[in-house]
Write an enzyme that holds these catalytic residues in place. Structure first.
Site, PDB file in Angstrom:
ATOM      1  N   HIS A 113       8.101  71.771 -53.699  1.00 46.76           N
ATOM      2  CA  HIS A 113       7.252  72.601 -52.847  1.00 46.76           C
ATOM      3  C   HIS A 113       5.797  72.660 -53.313  1.00 46.76           C
ATOM      4  O   HIS A 113       5.037  73.486 -52.825  1.00 46.76           O
ATOM      5  CB  HIS A 113       7.805  74.027 -52.790  1.00 46.76           C
ATOM      6  CG  HIS A 113       8.944  74.199 -51.834  1.00 46.76           C
ATOM      7  ND1 HIS A 113      10.084  73.432 -51.890  1.00 46.76           N
ATOM      8  CD2 HIS A 113       9.126  75.046 -50.795  1.00 46.76           C
ATOM      9  CE1 HIS A 113      10.903  73.816 -50.922  1.00 46.76           C
ATOM     10  NE2 HIS A 113      10.346  74.801 -50.253  1.00 46.76           N
TER      11      HIS A 113
ATOM     12  N   GLU B  34       9.606  67.707 -38.725  1.00 45.82           N
ATOM     13  CA  GLU B  34       8.232  67.278 -38.987  1.00 45.82           C
ATOM     14  C   GLU B  34       7.956  65.872 -38.488  1.00 45.82           C
ATOM     15  O   GLU B  34       6.891  65.606 -37.921  1.00 45.82           O
ATOM     16  CB  GLU B  34       7.905  67.368 -40.484  1.00 45.82           C
ATOM     17  CG  GLU B  34       7.712  68.788 -41.004  1.00 45.82           C
ATOM     18  CD  GLU B  34       9.005  69.485 -41.370  1.00 45.82           C
ATOM     19  OE1 GLU B  34      10.078  68.886 -41.172  1.00 45.82           O
ATOM     20  OE2 GLU B  34       8.950  70.629 -41.853  1.00 45.82           O
TER      21      GLU B  34
HETATM   22  C1  LIG Z   1      11.159  69.658 -44.327  1.00 48.30           C
HETATM   23  C2  LIG Z   1      10.951  71.109 -44.498  1.00 48.30           C
HETATM   24  N1  LIG Z   1      10.280  71.786 -43.548  1.00 48.30           N
HETATM   25  C3  LIG Z   1      10.083  73.112 -43.665  1.00 48.30           C
HETATM   26  C4  LIG Z   1      10.554  73.792 -44.747  1.00 48.30           C
HETATM   27  C5  LIG Z   1      10.320  75.285 -44.867  1.00 48.30           C
HETATM   28  N2  LIG Z   1      11.553  75.990 -44.615  1.00 48.30           N
HETATM   29  C6  LIG Z   1      12.339  76.334 -45.652  1.00 48.30           C
HETATM   30  S1  LIG Z   1      13.743  77.016 -45.146  1.00 48.30           S
HETATM   31  C7  LIG Z   1      13.346  76.889 -43.534  1.00 48.30           C
HETATM   32  C8  LIG Z   1      14.312  77.381 -42.503  1.00 48.30           C
HETATM   33  C9  LIG Z   1      15.626  76.688 -42.582  1.00 48.30           C
HETATM   34  O1  LIG Z   1      16.566  77.323 -41.793  1.00 48.30           O
HETATM   35  P1  LIG Z   1      18.105  76.920 -41.803  1.00 48.30           P
HETATM   36  O2  LIG Z   1      18.249  75.450 -41.871  1.00 48.30           O
HETATM   37  O3  LIG Z   1      18.729  77.594 -40.653  1.00 48.30           O
HETATM   38  O4  LIG Z   1      18.674  77.502 -43.167  1.00 48.30           O
HETATM   39  P2  LIG Z   1      18.775  79.019 -43.644  1.00 48.30           P
HETATM   40  O5  LIG Z   1      17.468  79.339 -44.277  1.00 48.30           O
HETATM   41  O6  LIG Z   1      19.067  79.852 -42.460  1.00 48.30           O
HETATM   42  O7  LIG Z   1      19.848  79.032 -44.653  1.00 48.30           O
HETATM   43  C10 LIG Z   1      12.092  76.309 -43.398  1.00 48.30           C
HETATM   44  C11 LIG Z   1      11.407  76.074 -42.128  1.00 48.30           C
HETATM   45  C12 LIG Z   1      11.218  73.045 -45.748  1.00 48.30           C
HETATM   46  N3  LIG Z   1      11.668  73.624 -46.865  1.00 48.30           N
HETATM   47  N4  LIG Z   1      11.421  71.724 -45.594  1.00 48.30           N
END
Ligand SMILES: Cc1ncc(C[n+]2csc(CCOP(=O)(O)OP(=O)(O)O)c2C)c(N)n1
Ligand SMILES: [Mg+2]
Lengths: 372, 324
Positions: B129, B60
């Site tokens: 959130h 972000e």
């Molecule tokens: C700063 C932030 N941006 C966006 C999100 C929304 N979000 C939650 S999980 C996620 C994907 C994360 O993927 P990864 O790091 O690969 O972890 P996984 O879910 O595969 O365990 C996103 C975009 C968030 N929680 N925090």
């Protein structure tokens, strides 16, 4: 692998044969495991899987709010890593946190109750699925903001070092989290200040609907450590013994040299990113099936233990039955537990409001409401 | 008039502006291939292609800063934050860069960027959130903030925001995305800084923004049906700029005020409105101003408790009846 000469490790071998497993079993990280230890590791993974499968049903009944991110498919990573924790070793992770919670010994009851928002939950119903905590078990959460926990992990390691304790912190993140600025800042601080932290990327190939190729420049992700002169390595997260081997090496570095490591562990989630987002349009059904059928960490470890003669059919069935029963009981426990009282909303915000200490030197009004 | 969802209204606004101005682009996490985490941008990639509908990594601070930078050269980025809570990692880019660059350059540079996304209170996703930072944004000179409550306003405000030459926050709400309402098929704009009287009344003015407007409207119905109280509901629609006249006109008409917001009370939007009214229309008031806001704590996860924490129609009714 020395800090300066970190080189790309061999690509992971997802289809390791039982023979390779057998070799891994002899690795010093695993050689000391007794039959009972091995069964416990197996049981820990099965418990996570059964707990989460049961949580899906609770969710489908509308009894769990918001998001539910399942760890199914990734169990060997948390269980393997946690099984190596010593007296002064701590962990912290992101929102996909149920597996780590059960692995450190949190009860299914408190976890299921937290999912259901009940007062008997590990966070009294205040945190929910993404925010489990058990500091008494050296488990510092459960963090909802992608990457946000990584500087905290460095901070836990800093505190250990400051106090002169021989320990480390394992800070888990997803493959998508590596693109957060705070993660890079933490890498640099950890390397610059020689912190006993192990950064573990649980690379399950996707961040929500985005594959690694579409989100991250350069591979492997662990190689980014080179920019900070930090040691790094990769490992196959479907093979519990291999997870232990890789974590053990990083722990040794943390404990003996007080140095950080960046580990990239390849794993896979079978379910959608979260329950509210089961969309699987971004990946091939065949890919999911392949992992489930050929690379499942529980099945692979089961076969390995059967080959080692440690696990017989009766024990296998018993472990599974017990895990199911425990999960079932936790669902009932959660159901039967009360919700928090409305007063709870204004509790646990400030330590000094909940327990005025002698040091407290606070005047004035803390909270405001509709009338003022 | 066609009846469409709030989500669809936002999508139409973006599509129409993408058609109108080739410098408009859409950027954010999962906005393109995944069609948006909440499907607001569904179909846009297919229609406008990857040059204009751009998926980002979970970075972000990086992509927000990049959008701000691009806007300095005349690109009109419409940046999506998946939730406002995630915008916090981009705080520096927004507050130090987007809000200050025009000022610090003595007006040499302007930043025609839109920052949009949803608040998420009321969906039991916990404290990390559920943030609703419109008060921080509005507290910052250099930024504009609107909070549409209906599909009509969502489309009209987003289009105005995209055409505006300053940074504008368009603050939506996940719970509103499925709400339906009448939205003209033809081009129309809702100006930034124009409130809307969503319900006429004579006994009391309920002033709200965002989803709290719908809570206020439900409360107004109950007040009329069960208590014979005629409540006027003023939807601010825009926090900064603020429509001072519409607020004061309503106060002059009803002489009683209740402020409703889903945000926290301390230093909240209501605090500013309250100050404005007592300072500009003190003699018009027949009773002290009251307010209803979220209970002053981080967002609690537990579902029934979160319902208590956020304003609901019954709490608004009780507060309305207590206005002297
Ligand atoms: C700063 C932030 N941006 C966006 C999100 C929304 N979000 C939650 S999980 C996620 C994907 C994360 O993927 P990864 O790091 O690969 O972890 P996984 O879910 O595969 O365990 C996103 C975009 C968030 N929680 N925090
Ligand atoms: Mg991932």
């Amino acid at each position: 692998m020395s800090t300066k000469t970190a080189t790309r490790a061999a690509a992971p071998k997802p289809e390791l044969e039982p023979r390779a497993m057998a070799a891994l079993a002899k690795h010093p990280a695993n050689a000391g495991l007794t039959a009972a230890d091995k069964l416990r590791l197996y049981r820990d993974m099965v418990r996570i899987r059964r707990f989460e499968e049961r949580s899906v049903q609770v969710y489908q009944k509308g009894k769990i709010g918001g998001f539910l991110h399942l760890y199914i498919g990734q169990e060997a990573v948390a269980v393997g890593a946690v099984s190596l924790l010593g007296e002064h070793d701590h962990i912290i992770t992101a929102y996909r946190d149920h597996g780590h919670a059960l692995a450190v010994g949190m009860s299914m009851n408190e976890c299921m109750a937290e999912l259901a928002g009940k007062v008997t939950g590990c966070s009294k119903g205040k945190g929910g699925s993404m925010h489990f905590f058990a500091p008494d078990k050296k488990y510092w959460g459960g963090h909802g903001i992608v990457g946000g926990q990584i500087p905290l992990g460095a901070g836990l390691a800093y505190a250990l070092k400051y106090k002169g304790l021989k320990g480390c912190c394992i800070a888990f993140m997803g493959d998508g989290a590596v693109n957060q600025g705070a993660v890079h800042e933490a890498y640099n601080l950890a390397a610059l200040w020689n912190l006993p932290v192990i950064f573990v990327i649980e690379n399950n190939k996707y961040s929500m609907g985005t594959s690694q190729e579409r989100s991250s420049a350069g591979e492997p992700l662990a190689k980014r450590a080179d920019g900070y002169d930090m040691a790094w390595d990769m490992g196959n997260g479907n093979i519990l013994y291999e997870v232990r081997e890789k974590i053990a090496a990083a722990m040794k570095r943390a404990h003996e040299e007080s140095k950080p490591t960046l580990l990239e562990i390849f794993t896979y989630r079978y379910r959608g990113h979260s329950m509210s987002d089961p969309d699987q349009t971004y990946r091939d059904k065949q890919e999911i099936a392949d992992y489930r059928e050929n690379k499942d960490p529980i099945t692979l470890f089961q076969k390995c233990l059967q080959a080692e003669g440690v696990l017989d059919d009766a024990t296998l069935a018993k472990i599974d039955e017990e895990a199911r029963a425990e999960a079932e009981a936790s669902a009932k426990f959660a159901d039967d537990s009360p919700f928090p009282q409305p007063e709870a909303i204004l509790q646990d915000i400030y330590f000094e409001e909940d327990n005025r200490t002698d040091q407290s030197n606070v005047k004035g009004r803390m909270f405001f409401g509709d009338s003022v | 008039m066609p009846v469409i969802s709030y989500r669809e209204a936002l999508r139409q606004a973006m599509a129409e502006e993408l058609d109108r101005d080739e410098n408009v682009i859409i950027m954010g996490e999962e906005v393109a291939q995944f069609n948006g985490a909440y499907k607001v941008t569904e179909g846009l990639l297919e229609k406008y292609g990857p040059k204009r509908i751009v998926d980002t990594p979970i970075s972000e601070a990086g992509f927000m800063g990049l959008g701000i930078g691009a806007s300095m050269l005349g690109i009109r980025p419409v940046m999506e934050f998946m939730f406002w809570s995630f915008s916090y990692v981009a705080f520096d880019q927004v507050f130090n860069n987007a809000a200050s660059i025009r000022y610090m350059s003595g007006g040499l540079i302007n930043l025609p960027i839109v920052i949009r996304g949803p608040a998420n209170g009321g969906t039991s996703v916990g404290a990390t959130h559920s943030h609703t930072p419109e008060n921080f944004i509005a507290n910052t000179p250099g930024l504009k903030v609107v909070c549409p409550a209906t599909p009509y306003d969502a489309k009209g405000l987003l289009k105005s925001a995209i055409r505006d030459n300053d940074p504008v926050y368009v603050m939506e709400n996940t719970i509103l995305y499925n709400d339906k309402g009448e939205v003209p098929a033809e081009d129309y704009l809702v100006p930034l800084g124009l409130a809307d009287v969503k319900r006429e009344g004579t006994d009391l003015s309920i002033i709200a923004h965002g989803r709290a407007v719908l809570t206020a409207l439900k409360a107004a119905e109950i007040l009329q049906a069960e208590h014979d109280v005629s409540a006027e509901v003023v939807d601010l629609r825009s926090i900064r700029p603020l429509d001072v006249e519409t607020i004061l006109n309503s106060v002059r008409k009803t002489h009683r005020v209740l402020l409703v917001e889903e945000n926290k009370p301390f230093c909240g939007v209501g605090a500013q409105i309250s100050h404005l009214i007592q300072s500009e229309a003190f003699d018009e008031l027949d009773a002290p101003i009251k307010r209803v806001s979220a209970i002053d704590a981080p967002a609690i996860y537990s579902m029934p408790l979160e319902k208590i924490q956020l304003p609901d129609p019954q709490r608004v009714v009780r507060a309305a009846l207590s206005v002297g």
